[in-house]
Design an enzyme around this catalytic site. Sequence first.
Site, mmCIF file in Angstrom:
data_model
loop_
_atom_site.group_PDB
_atom_site.id
_atom_site.type_symbol
_atom_site.label_atom_id
_atom_site.label_comp_id
_atom_site.label_asym_id
_atom_site.label_seq_id
_atom_site.Cartn_x
_atom_site.Cartn_y
_atom_site.Cartn_z
ATOM 1 N N PHE A 19 32.347 -26.482 22.098
ATOM 2 C CA PHE A 19 32.934 -26.336 23.430
ATOM 3 C C PHE A 19 32.756 -27.635 24.181
ATOM 4 O O PHE A 19 32.129 -28.578 23.682
ATOM 5 C CB PHE A 19 32.297 -25.162 24.183
ATOM 6 N N GLY A 20 33.296 -27.708 25.374
ATOM 7 C CA GLY A 20 33.131 -28.903 26.196
ATOM 8 C C GLY A 20 33.728 -30.144 25.543
ATOM 9 O O GLY A 20 34.875 -30.151 25.089
ATOM 10 N N LYS A 66 26.036 -27.605 13.710
ATOM 11 C CA LYS A 66 25.922 -28.354 14.969
ATOM 12 C C LYS A 66 24.489 -28.333 15.485
ATOM 13 O O LYS A 66 23.981 -29.349 15.988
ATOM 14 C CB LYS A 66 26.878 -27.779 16.015
ATOM 15 N N ASN A 81 24.553 -19.538 33.045
ATOM 16 C CA ASN A 81 25.638 -18.561 33.124
ATOM 17 C C ASN A 81 26.708 -18.874 32.081
ATOM 18 O O ASN A 81 27.751 -18.233 32.043
ATOM 19 C CB ASN A 81 26.271 -18.590 34.528
ATOM 20 N N LYS A 101 26.534 -21.708 25.809
ATOM 21 C CA LYS A 101 25.149 -22.176 25.693
ATOM 22 C C LYS A 101 24.235 -21.045 25.234
ATOM 23 O O LYS A 101 23.368 -21.241 24.375
ATOM 24 C CB LYS A 101 24.639 -22.708 27.045
ATOM 25 N N ASP A 146 19.600 -29.209 31.315
ATOM 26 C CA ASP A 146 20.733 -29.926 31.875
ATOM 27 C C ASP A 146 21.156 -30.908 30.800
ATOM 28 O O ASP A 146 20.314 -31.539 30.150
ATOM 29 C CB ASP A 146 20.377 -30.653 33.172
#
Length: 197
Positions: free
Chosen positions: A151-152, A174, A10, A14, A71
């Site tokens: 992000f993150g 990236k 979601n 990603k 994950d």
Amino acid sequence: MSFDLLIATNNDHKLKEYKELFKNYDITLHSPKELGIAFNPVENGQTYQANSLIKAKALQKYSKMPILADDSGFEASGLNNQPGIYSSRFAKKYPSQELANQAIIDMTANKDKKARFVCALTLLNFEDEPLYFIGIANGEILTSPHGKEGFGYDPIFYSLEAQKPFGELSMSEKNRFSHRGKAVKCLIDYLKDNFLI
């Protein structure tokens, strides 16, 4: 061979990365949101691979198309490889990702700066058994955030391969060095080796 691929996430960031990673192949990506699937599995596995499989299986009851789940996590050597599989949950303890990143910087101020990102992919509904692919990006924790890209935890991660912070890399740059990019490359190599793309 062309096929549809359902991405078990979601997370719009990603999904954007996946679209960039697969853009040169005859593979059409779909998201649960796009297909109207409510998707929020409980990730209670003890490894990245276990959580990746949980996500893939959560979508399997809704679709017969090939499903790709991942994950991933950020591991700090000075914190005994934490937050690891709890990276997302760690960040959610703070009002913003920026504050979570600063917490990592503060917690590792006088500790080992080595760090890595890990990504475990699961491909389901493709072969008889799930297929797994791993990608790892090694680096160090920066003493302050750098860049506005990604992000993150990207802004506090210095990539040893890229010789730049992830937060300063364009998406295409990236993807050459990231954990997710490396895991997807392993998947693409598998598909090529088996004449599937």
